[in-house]
Motif scaffolding. Structure first.
Motif, PDB file in Angstrom:
ATOM      1  N   GLU A 159     -11.318  -1.179   5.634  1.00 38.97           N
ATOM      2  CA  GLU A 159     -12.656  -0.600   5.506  1.00 38.97           C
ATOM      3  C   GLU A 159     -12.885  -0.260   4.039  1.00 38.97           C
ATOM      4  O   GLU A 159     -11.933  -0.058   3.284  1.00 38.97           O
ATOM      5  N   PRO A 160     -14.136  -0.215   3.624  1.00 36.95           N
ATOM      6  CA  PRO A 160     -14.421   0.130   2.226  1.00 36.95           C
ATOM      7  C   PRO A 160     -13.954   1.550   1.920  1.00 36.95           C
ATOM      8  O   PRO A 160     -13.972   2.423   2.786  1.00 36.95           O
ATOM      9  N   SER A 161     -13.540   1.776   0.698  1.00 42.34           N
ATOM     10  CA  SER A 161     -13.126   3.113   0.284  1.00 42.34           C
ATOM     11  C   SER A 161     -13.685   3.395  -1.096  1.00 42.34           C
ATOM     12  O   SER A 161     -14.092   2.482  -1.818  1.00 42.34           O
ATOM     13  N   ALA A 162     -13.701   4.662  -1.446  1.00 43.25           N
ATOM     14  CA  ALA A 162     -14.228   5.068  -2.751  1.00 43.25           C
ATOM     15  C   ALA A 162     -13.266   6.047  -3.392  1.00 43.25           C
ATOM     16  O   ALA A 162     -12.659   6.870  -2.713  1.00 43.25           O
ATOM     17  N   ASN A 163     -13.138   5.950  -4.688  1.00 43.52           N
ATOM     18  CA  ASN A 163     -12.322   6.884  -5.455  1.00 43.52           C
ATOM     19  C   ASN A 163     -13.255   7.636  -6.380  1.00 43.52           C
ATOM     20  O   ASN A 163     -13.869   7.039  -7.262  1.00 43.52           O
ATOM     21  N   LEU A 164     -13.380   8.933  -6.184  1.00 45.69           N
ATOM     22  CA  LEU A 164     -14.320   9.726  -6.970  1.00 45.69           C
ATOM     23  C   LEU A 164     -13.620  10.622  -7.972  1.00 45.69           C
ATOM     24  O   LEU A 164     -14.181  11.627  -8.394  1.00 45.69           O
ATOM     25  N   SER A 165     -12.414  10.284  -8.378  1.00 47.79           N
ATOM     26  CA  SER A 165     -11.721  11.122  -9.342  1.00 47.79           C
ATOM     27  C   SER A 165     -12.436  11.049 -10.680  1.00 47.79           C
ATOM     28  O   SER A 165     -12.974  10.014 -11.068  1.00 47.79           O
ATOM     29  N   GLY A 166     -12.496  12.170 -11.354  1.00 48.73           N
ATOM     30  CA  GLY A 166     -13.160  12.226 -12.650  1.00 48.73           C
ATOM     31  C   GLY A 166     -14.652  12.394 -12.559  1.00 48.73           C
ATOM     32  O   GLY A 166     -15.348  12.334 -13.559  1.00 48.73           O
ATOM     33  N   LEU A 167     -15.188  12.618 -11.371  1.00 47.35           N
ATOM     34  CA  LEU A 167     -16.622  12.794 -11.196  1.00 47.35           C
ATOM     35  C   LEU A 167     -17.017  14.152 -11.748  1.00 47.35           C
ATOM     36  O   LEU A 167     -16.435  15.164 -11.377  1.00 47.35           O
ATOM     37  N   GLU A 168     -17.965  14.183 -12.627  1.00 47.27           N
ATOM     38  CA  GLU A 168     -18.393  15.421 -13.273  1.00 47.27           C
ATOM     39  C   GLU A 168     -19.666  15.949 -12.648  1.00 47.27           C
ATOM     40  O   GLU A 168     -20.620  16.290 -13.327  1.00 47.27           O
ATOM     41  N   LYS A 169     -19.719  16.000 -11.332  1.00 42.68           N
ATOM     42  CA  LYS A 169     -20.908  16.455 -10.624  1.00 42.68           C
ATOM     43  C   LYS A 169     -20.451  17.262  -9.424  1.00 42.68           C
ATOM     44  O   LYS A 169     -19.521  16.868  -8.746  1.00 42.68           O
ATOM     45  N   PRO A 170     -21.119  18.384  -9.122  1.00 46.36           N
ATOM     46  CA  PRO A 170     -20.745  19.140  -7.923  1.00 46.36           C
ATOM     47  C   PRO A 170     -20.932  18.287  -6.675  1.00 46.36           C
ATOM     48  O   PRO A 170     -21.854  17.482  -6.585  1.00 46.36           O
ATOM     49  N   LEU A 171     -20.035  18.482  -5.718  1.00 41.91           N
ATOM     50  CA  LEU A 171     -20.067  17.679  -4.501  1.00 41.91           C
ATOM     51  C   LEU A 171     -21.392  17.848  -3.761  1.00 41.91           C
ATOM     52  O   LEU A 171     -21.952  16.877  -3.260  1.00 41.91           O
ATOM     53  N   ALA A 172     -21.924  19.064  -3.705  1.00 41.79           N
ATOM     54  CA  ALA A 172     -23.195  19.302  -3.004  1.00 41.79           C
ATOM     55  C   ALA A 172     -24.323  18.494  -3.641  1.00 41.79           C
ATOM     56  O   ALA A 172     -25.169  17.930  -2.945  1.00 41.79           O
ATOM     57  N   MET A 209       0.857  -1.172   0.000  1.00 45.17           N
ATOM     58  CA  MET A 209       0.000   0.000   0.000  1.00 45.17           C
ATOM     59  C   MET A 209       0.901   1.233   0.000  1.00 45.17           C
ATOM     60  O   MET A 209       1.824   1.332   0.809  1.00 45.17           O
ATOM     61  N   HIS A 210       0.608   2.173  -0.863  1.00 48.13           N
ATOM     62  CA  HIS A 210       1.433   3.373  -0.965  1.00 48.13           C
ATOM     63  C   HIS A 210       1.092   4.334   0.177  1.00 48.13           C
ATOM     64  O   HIS A 210      -0.082   4.496   0.507  1.00 48.13           O
ATOM     65  N   PRO A 211       2.098   4.960   0.792  1.00 52.59           N
ATOM     66  CA  PRO A 211       1.832   5.849   1.930  1.00 52.59           C
ATOM     67  C   PRO A 211       0.874   6.993   1.612  1.00 52.59           C
ATOM     68  O   PRO A 211       0.135   7.455   2.478  1.00 52.59           O
ATOM     69  N   SER A 212       0.853   7.460   0.374  1.00 52.43           N
ATOM     70  CA  SER A 212      -0.033   8.583   0.034  1.00 52.43           C
ATOM     71  C   SER A 212      -1.506   8.175   0.028  1.00 52.43           C
ATOM     72  O   SER A 212      -2.382   9.030   0.067  1.00 52.43           O
ATOM     73  N   SER A 213      -1.785   6.874  -0.013  1.00 49.56           N
ATOM     74  CA  SER A 213      -3.180   6.430   0.003  1.00 49.56           C
ATOM     75  C   SER A 213      -3.710   6.250   1.431  1.00 49.56           C
ATOM     76  O   SER A 213      -4.873   5.923   1.615  1.00 49.56           O
ATOM     77  N   LEU A 214      -2.856   6.475   2.432  1.00 50.41           N
ATOM     78  CA  LEU A 214      -3.273   6.375   3.830  1.00 50.41           C
ATOM     79  C   LEU A 214      -3.742   7.734   4.343  1.00 50.41           C
ATOM     80  O   LEU A 214      -3.303   8.780   3.865  1.00 50.41           O
ATOM     81  N   SER A 215      -4.612   7.684   5.343  1.00 51.47           N
ATOM     82  CA  SER A 215      -5.028   8.913   6.011  1.00 51.47           C
ATOM     83  C   SER A 215      -5.156   8.631   7.506  1.00 51.47           C
ATOM     84  O   SER A 215      -5.430   7.499   7.915  1.00 51.47           O
ATOM     85  N   ILE A 216      -4.949   9.655   8.296  1.00 47.95           N
ATOM     86  CA  ILE A 216      -5.033   9.499   9.751  1.00 47.95           C
ATOM     87  C   ILE A 216      -6.458   9.134  10.129  1.00 47.95           C
ATOM     88  O   ILE A 216      -7.426   9.711   9.622  1.00 47.95           O
ATOM     89  N   GLY A 217      -6.580   8.121  10.983  1.00 48.45           N
ATOM     90  CA  GLY A 217      -7.885   7.631  11.406  1.00 48.45           C
ATOM     91  C   GLY A 217      -8.393   6.464  10.573  1.00 48.45           C
ATOM     92  O   GLY A 217      -9.407   5.860  10.895  1.00 48.45           O
ATOM     93  N   GLN A 218      -7.707   6.145   9.499  1.00 46.64           N
ATOM     94  CA  GLN A 218      -8.118   5.047   8.625  1.00 46.64           C
ATOM     95  C   GLN A 218      -7.813   3.702   9.275  1.00 46.64           C
ATOM     96  O   GLN A 218      -6.779   3.523   9.908  1.00 46.64           O
ATOM     97  N   ASN A 219      -8.711   2.738   9.124  1.00 46.82           N
ATOM     98  CA  ASN A 219      -8.478   1.372   9.602  1.00 46.82           C
ATOM     99  C   ASN A 219      -7.720   0.597   8.534  1.00 46.82           C
ATOM    100  O   ASN A 219      -8.098   0.632   7.354  1.00 46.82           O
ATOM    101  N   VAL A 220      -6.638  -0.067   8.950  1.00 45.44           N
ATOM    102  CA  VAL A 220      -5.832  -0.868   8.030  1.00 45.44           C
ATOM    103  C   VAL A 220      -5.606  -2.248   8.624  1.00 45.44           C
ATOM    104  O   VAL A 220      -5.741  -2.455   9.820  1.00 45.44           O
TER     105      VAL A 220
END
Length: 143
Positions: free
Chosen positions: A52-65, A1-12
């Motif tokens: 834990e499940p994760s999602a990658n939303l790159s390339g999403l053409e919709k406003p976050l709201a 797993m690449h370190p940049s894909s980790l975040s504080i508080g994430q379960n691994v």
């Protein structure tokens, strides 16, 4: 797993230590709190995987709201919770504008008048709250 894909508080999940929570990150290491204590590991070479499940939303053409509104609406619809601004079916014509009068057993006390629309709205809210409790695993018993 690449370190940049980790975040504080994430379960691994670590192959030797089991499941842990990421507490701190550096460029090449991660401090993870496992059941047996805090360990510093190199995520790239230690065999870490997301626990834990994760999602990658790159390339999403919709406003976050708009995305959040759609997700919340779908969740509410799936759980059976009615929106507070939803237009109910309405009362029969003869009851519209009607009032429910509650008379106490002690006639020295004043009666309470409640509009029928308000009364039935409260009944529907109670039903929705009971459904939510049942979905969370609570058993509802009336005595």
């Amino acid at each position: 797993m690449h370190p940049s894909s980790l975040s504080i508080g994430q379960n691994v999940r670590h192959p030797d230590y089991g499941v842990g929570v990421v507490k701190a990150l550096t460029e090449h290491t991660a401090d993870i709190l496992f059941a047996e204590g805090r360990k510093t590991v190199a995520p790239a070479s230690s065999g870490l995987t997301p626990a834990e499940p994760s999602a990658n939303l790159s390339g999403l053409e919709k406003p976050l709201a708009a995305l959040i509104r759609e997700v919340v609406a779908a969740t509410l619809q799936a759980s059976g919770v009615e929106r507070p601004d939803a237009d109910p079916a309405g009362l029969a014509q003869r009851w519209q504008g009607g009032t429910l009068r509650l008379l106490p057993a002690d006639l020295s006390l004043q009666p309470k008048d409640v509009e029928l629309e308000v009364f039935f709205h409260k009944i529907v809210m109670m039903r929705n709250n009971l459904r939510t409790l049942e979905q969370k695993g609570y058993s509802v018993v009336f005595v």
